[in-house]
Write a protein that holds these residues in place. Structure first.
Motif, mmCIF file in Angstrom:
data_model
loop_
_atom_site.group_PDB
_atom_site.id
_atom_site.type_symbol
_atom_site.label_atom_id
_atom_site.label_comp_id
_atom_site.label_asym_id
_atom_site.label_seq_id
_atom_site.Cartn_x
_atom_site.Cartn_y
_atom_site.Cartn_z
ATOM 1 N N TRP A 173 0.837 -1.210 0.000
ATOM 2 C CA TRP A 173 0.000 0.000 0.000
ATOM 3 C C TRP A 173 0.867 1.254 0.000
ATOM 4 O O TRP A 173 0.599 2.214 -0.734
ATOM 5 C CB TRP A 173 -0.921 -0.028 1.221
ATOM 6 N N PHE A 174 1.923 1.257 0.819
ATOM 7 C CA PHE A 174 2.757 2.453 0.914
ATOM 8 C C PHE A 174 3.590 2.647 -0.342
ATOM 9 O O PHE A 174 3.896 3.781 -0.718
ATOM 10 C CB PHE A 174 3.649 2.382 2.155
ATOM 11 N N MET A 175 3.977 1.573 -1.001
ATOM 12 C CA MET A 175 4.673 1.701 -2.281
ATOM 13 C C MET A 175 3.770 2.382 -3.299
ATOM 14 O O MET A 175 4.206 3.267 -4.038
ATOM 15 C CB MET A 175 5.085 0.325 -2.793
ATOM 16 N N LEU A 176 2.509 1.960 -3.349
ATOM 17 C CA LEU A 176 1.555 2.597 -4.255
ATOM 18 C C LEU A 176 1.386 4.073 -3.914
ATOM 19 O O LEU A 176 1.367 4.936 -4.808
ATOM 20 C CB LEU A 176 0.213 1.867 -4.173
ATOM 21 N N THR A 177 1.264 4.373 -2.609
ATOM 22 C CA THR A 177 1.082 5.765 -2.186
ATOM 23 C C THR A 177 2.269 6.630 -2.588
ATOM 24 O O THR A 177 2.103 7.762 -3.048
ATOM 25 C CB THR A 177 0.885 5.825 -0.660
ATOM 26 N N THR A 178 3.475 6.084 -2.417
ATOM 27 C CA THR A 178 4.682 6.843 -2.769
ATOM 28 C C THR A 178 4.784 7.051 -4.285
ATOM 29 O O THR A 178 5.144 8.140 -4.754
ATOM 30 C CB THR A 178 5.928 6.101 -2.270
ATOM 31 N N ALA A 179 4.472 6.018 -5.059
ATOM 32 C CA ALA A 179 4.581 6.114 -6.520
ATOM 33 C C ALA A 179 3.441 6.913 -7.137
ATOM 34 O O ALA A 179 3.587 7.457 -8.244
ATOM 35 C CB ALA A 179 4.608 4.715 -7.131
ATOM 36 N N LEU A 180 2.300 6.996 -6.419
ATOM 37 C CA LEU A 180 1.130 7.650 -6.992
ATOM 38 C C LEU A 180 1.376 9.123 -7.292
ATOM 39 O O LEU A 180 0.943 9.636 -8.332
ATOM 40 C CB LEU A 180 -0.062 7.503 -6.034
ATOM 41 N N ALA A 181 2.073 9.804 -6.387
ATOM 42 C CA ALA A 181 2.304 11.242 -6.580
ATOM 43 C C ALA A 181 3.069 11.509 -7.876
ATOM 44 O O ALA A 181 2.676 12.357 -8.695
ATOM 45 C CB ALA A 181 3.063 11.816 -5.382
ATOM 46 N N SER A 182 4.165 10.780 -8.086
ATOM 47 C CA SER A 182 4.953 10.998 -9.310
ATOM 48 C C SER A 182 4.207 10.510 -10.547
ATOM 49 O O SER A 182 4.329 11.100 -11.628
ATOM 50 C CB SER A 182 6.303 10.280 -9.195
ATOM 51 N N SER A 183 3.398 9.451 -10.391
ATOM 52 C CA SER A 183 2.638 8.945 -11.538
ATOM 53 C C SER A 183 1.592 9.951 -11.998
ATOM 54 O O SER A 183 1.409 10.178 -13.205
ATOM 55 C CB SER A 183 1.961 7.619 -11.182
ATOM 56 N N LEU A 184 0.911 10.574 -11.058
ATOM 57 C CA LEU A 184 -0.098 11.576 -11.415
ATOM 58 C C LEU A 184 0.541 12.798 -12.073
ATOM 59 O O LEU A 184 -0.042 13.420 -12.963
ATOM 60 C CB LEU A 184 -0.881 11.991 -10.173
ATOM 61 N N ALA A 185 1.757 13.137 -11.625
ATOM 62 C CA ALA A 185 2.443 14.289 -12.205
ATOM 63 C C ALA A 185 2.996 13.962 -13.601
ATOM 64 O O ALA A 185 2.859 14.769 -14.537
ATOM 65 C CB ALA A 185 3.575 14.737 -11.282
ATOM 66 N N ASP A 186 3.607 12.779 -13.754
ATOM 67 C CA ASP A 186 4.256 12.441 -15.015
ATOM 68 C C ASP A 186 3.268 11.986 -16.087
ATOM 69 O O ASP A 186 3.390 12.368 -17.254
ATOM 70 C CB ASP A 186 5.302 11.337 -14.785
ATOM 71 N N VAL A 236 -4.912 4.754 -18.799
ATOM 72 C CA VAL A 236 -6.376 4.773 -18.781
ATOM 73 C C VAL A 236 -6.832 6.035 -18.050
ATOM 74 O O VAL A 236 -6.118 6.571 -17.204
ATOM 75 C CB VAL A 236 -6.917 3.509 -18.085
ATOM 76 N N GLN A 237 -8.025 6.508 -18.363
ATOM 77 C CA GLN A 237 -8.550 7.720 -17.725
ATOM 78 C C GLN A 237 -8.322 7.665 -16.213
ATOM 79 O O GLN A 237 -8.552 6.646 -15.571
ATOM 80 C CB GLN A 237 -10.059 7.806 -18.019
ATOM 81 N N TYR A 238 -7.808 8.771 -15.652
ATOM 82 C CA TYR A 238 -7.259 8.755 -14.291
ATOM 83 C C TYR A 238 -8.245 8.308 -13.209
ATOM 84 O O TYR A 238 -7.839 7.862 -12.127
ATOM 85 C CB TYR A 238 -6.691 10.131 -13.933
ATOM 86 N N PRO A 274 -7.657 4.245 -12.156
ATOM 87 C CA PRO A 274 -6.644 3.847 -11.165
ATOM 88 C C PRO A 274 -6.895 4.440 -9.782
ATOM 89 O O PRO A 274 -6.603 3.787 -8.768
ATOM 90 C CB PRO A 274 -5.333 4.384 -11.764
ATOM 91 N N LEU A 275 -7.446 5.650 -9.720
ATOM 92 C CA LEU A 275 -7.716 6.256 -8.416
ATOM 93 C C LEU A 275 -8.789 5.487 -7.654
ATOM 94 O O LEU A 275 -8.721 5.358 -6.426
ATOM 95 C CB LEU A 275 -8.133 7.717 -8.585
ATOM 96 N N VAL A 276 -9.778 4.972 -8.359
ATOM 97 C CA VAL A 276 -10.820 4.172 -7.702
ATOM 98 C C VAL A 276 -10.215 2.918 -7.079
ATOM 99 O O VAL A 276 -10.563 2.525 -5.956
ATOM 100 C CB VAL A 276 -11.937 3.797 -8.695
ATOM 101 N N PHE A 277 -9.286 2.291 -7.781
ATOM 102 C CA PHE A 277 -8.715 1.046 -7.266
ATOM 103 C C PHE A 277 -7.735 1.287 -6.115
ATOM 104 O O PHE A 277 -7.410 0.339 -5.387
ATOM 105 C CB PHE A 277 -8.056 0.258 -8.400
ATOM 106 N N THR A 278 -7.262 2.511 -5.930
ATOM 107 C CA THR A 278 -6.464 2.789 -4.735
ATOM 108 C C THR A 278 -7.319 2.650 -3.471
ATOM 109 O O THR A 278 -6.794 2.367 -2.388
ATOM 110 C CB THR A 278 -5.859 4.201 -4.777
ATOM 111 N N PHE A 279 -8.638 2.851 -3.606
ATOM 112 C CA PHE A 279 -9.549 2.650 -2.473
ATOM 113 C C PHE A 279 -9.462 1.202 -1.984
ATOM 114 O O PHE A 279 -9.348 0.948 -0.778
ATOM 115 C CB PHE A 279 -10.975 2.977 -2.899
ATOM 116 N N PHE A 280 -9.494 0.244 -2.901
ATOM 117 C CA PHE A 280 -9.487 -1.168 -2.519
ATOM 118 C C PHE A 280 -8.136 -1.585 -1.947
ATOM 119 O O PHE A 280 -8.065 -2.434 -1.060
ATOM 120 C CB PHE A 280 -9.860 -2.029 -3.724
#
Length: 576
Positions: free
Chosen positions: A350-363, A473-475, A478-484
């Protein structure tokens, strides 16, 4: 170790003070009122022959009588009813858990809150992305090491004094981070910040263990753990808003102000719960630092706490000196090590996803700081829902399993009574004399059975997240699946943490130190590797691998489910 000796000596010197100057006036004001309040106490006679968890005696009493606990304010001094496990109930429990949640919230908040500001910090400090990511790694490392010292001090000197020390160190580090201009100094202060605040999670778990029994611990522990980890979901949202509106330094000034308010709440409202100082809460604390102003003004607590040296002395546990490596004695047990390894992998994923999410949304999606923060709302909502739902699930499943176990034991007991007393059938047996031995109840099965579906939810969520990012894919998808992912990770960690507190209720703080140590060390290593994994395998391949590892780790959970009761029985036999 000289600094640890100095810290212990300072605590011991502080405990010698007879009065807290601020609350001395409150004592004098309430003195006359207390004389008018009839002082009623709990009974002090109960069987101490059993060497298992004392809270089980209370549970046995409840199950045998099939009635609610008597009102503590209505029991006479001559009653022989077993004293309750704790006097903190209702609004008192709400206050204690709320303050503990508020303090623990900063442990998970402080790491991701500045993720949206990392691109700005790279330019400000003139360093690379990899070096900025190291500030997240070292935070997690010291988040695991800090509770080793603080948790031992809490077991030796009580919860309140250590809460004060943790928050003061944390506030000082945040002030320094708000003023820092050097990367090296920032790294040092991040380590100090993590070491100061990380122990609030184990301290809060200690409070939960002090005031709950197995019957209600699941729900309360779920709520506490959820709030304690909630910062991982909402930290970037707060940090993004502050960075976009007021600049990156406002992040740390926000933490200074918010944690200072929490420190004030700890001082005013958090009563000492460590059972070696106050027993079940009826014993008046000997030292001022363990006395909160709330216990002097609350009518309920004033009637229940005995200032004259009375109280349920049988519930007072022996005091021990701080043992800084005591968590290793817990960690070396096979059931503890296996379940923590599995739970920590799910947390790290979960924390790996959280850390990578910020740069993924920016890039990938070209989000700005505020938009990146808003992108974590789904992640945060998964944390909230997971904390509440997992707690409710644990309580429901525990009661269901316990009732089934009770019926099985009751049936066997009836058959034995028929033979022993020469009765004609079981209908002649008086069930009111039956007492359930809860020490043989399969607590591992009651807690760990629910882990497997949570692991499946996390694995599916993180795999789908990775491939939707990979193919841009439309953002929203992936954001919805971060909930799960956050829902599964929080729930899994709650189940494992609650089991450890169940197994070691008298060492709840040390048990949670084990949880923090293992999950933070594993998370730090995996976060350090996430960038290279994404570069080598791509987003889809990286998170598919992580999801698969989490699923395979359930082999550890299943092993504990099967052999855990046997290992616990073997440990208890050695202690006997």
């Amino acid at each position: 170790m000289n600094h640890l000796s100095d810290l212990e000596k300072g605590l011991e010197d502080g405990l010698q003070l007879d009065k807290d100057p601020l609350v001395e006036m409150v004592d004098e004001e309430n003195h006359k009122q207390e004389e008018e309040i009839p002082e009623k106490s709990y009974g002090k006679s109960y069987d101490k022959s059993c060497d298992h968890d004392p809270q089980e005696d209370y549970s046995h009493h409840k199950l045998a009588s099939k009635s609610q606990s008597p009102d503590p304010d209505s029991i006479s001094n001559h009653s022989t009813v077993a004293p309750p496990y704790t006097i903190f109930d209702g609004s008192d429990t709400f206050i204690l858990i709320s303050v503990a949640c508020a303090a623990a919230f900063f442990s998970s908040l402080s790491s991701p809150i500045y993720l949206p500001a990392m691109p700005i910090l790279e330019k400000k400090m003139h360093v690379s992305t990899e070096l900025i990511n190291l500030t997240v790694v070292v935070y997690n490392l010291f988040q695991g090491l800090g509770p080793v010292v603080w948790g031992a001090l809490a077991d030796g000197y009580g919860r309140r004094p250590v809460y004060f020390g943790c928050l003061i160190v944390y506030i000082g580090a945040c002030v320094g981070l708000a003023l820092v201009n050097s990367y090296g100094v920032m790294m040092f202060l991040r380590c100090l910040q993590a070491a100061g605040i990380a122990a609030t999670v184990s301290l809060g778990a200690g409070v939960v263990g002090d005031i709950t029994t197995r019957t209600n611990r699941g729900k309360i522990m779920g709520i506490f753990q959820g709030w304690a980890l909630l910062g991982g979901g909402f930290g970037p949202l707060i940090g993004g808003g502050l960075t976009e509106g007021l600049g990156w330094r406002s992040i740390f000034w926000f933490l200074v102000i918010a944690s200072s308010c929490t420190l004030l709440a700890v001082y005013l409202l958090l009563s000492e719960t460590r059972r070696s100082f106050v027993g079940n809460g009826t014993i008046y604390p000997e030292y001022w630092i363990h006395r909160s102003p709330w216990m002097r003004v609350s009518p309920r607590l004033r009637k229940r706490i005995h200032k004259d040296g009375g109280g349920d002395m049988d519930t007072l546990q022996p005091r021990t000196k701080p043992q800084y490596l005591s968590f290793l004695l817990i960690l070396k047990e096979p059931d503890v090590l296996l379940i923590l390894f599995a739970a920590s992998l799910h947390y790290a994923a979960w924390f790996m996803l959280t850390t990578a999410l910020a740069s993924s949304l920016a890039d990938v999606y070209h989000f700005n700081s505020l938009q990146i923060g808003l992108g974590f709302i789904s992640n945060g909502m998964g944390s909230i829902v997971g904390s509440f739902v997992s707690g409710i699930m644990m309580n429901f499943y525990y009661r269901k399993k316990l009732e089934k176990y009770r019926q099985e034991c009751l049936g066997k007991w009836r058959q034995e009574e028929v033979v022993k007393r020469g009765l004609q059938d079981e209908s002649e047996v008086d069930d009111s004399t039956f007492e359930l031995d809860e020490s043989k109840f399969d607590i591992h099965g009651a807690r760990l059975t629910l882990c497997l579906p949570m692991s499946a939810i996390l694995a599916v969520g993180i795999i789908v997240y990775g491939w939707t990012i990979e193919y841009e894919v439309q953002y929203v998808c992936p954001l919805v699946f971060t909930f799960f992912v956050s829902f599964g990770a929080i729930s899994y960690l709650n189940f494992a943490s609650t089991l450890l507190v169940d197994i070691y209720p008298e060492k709840a703080a040390s048990a949670m130190s084990c949880v923090n140590f293992v999950r933070c060390i594993i998370a730090a290593g995996m976060i350090a590797a996430v960038d290279r994994m994404i570069q080598s395998l791509g987003q889809g391949g990286c998170f598919t691998l992580i999801g698969g590892i989490c699923l395979l780790s359930n082999g550890c959970t299943m092993a504990v489910h099967r052999w855990g009761p046997r290992w616990v029985a073997k440990r208890n036999a050695k202690k006997a």
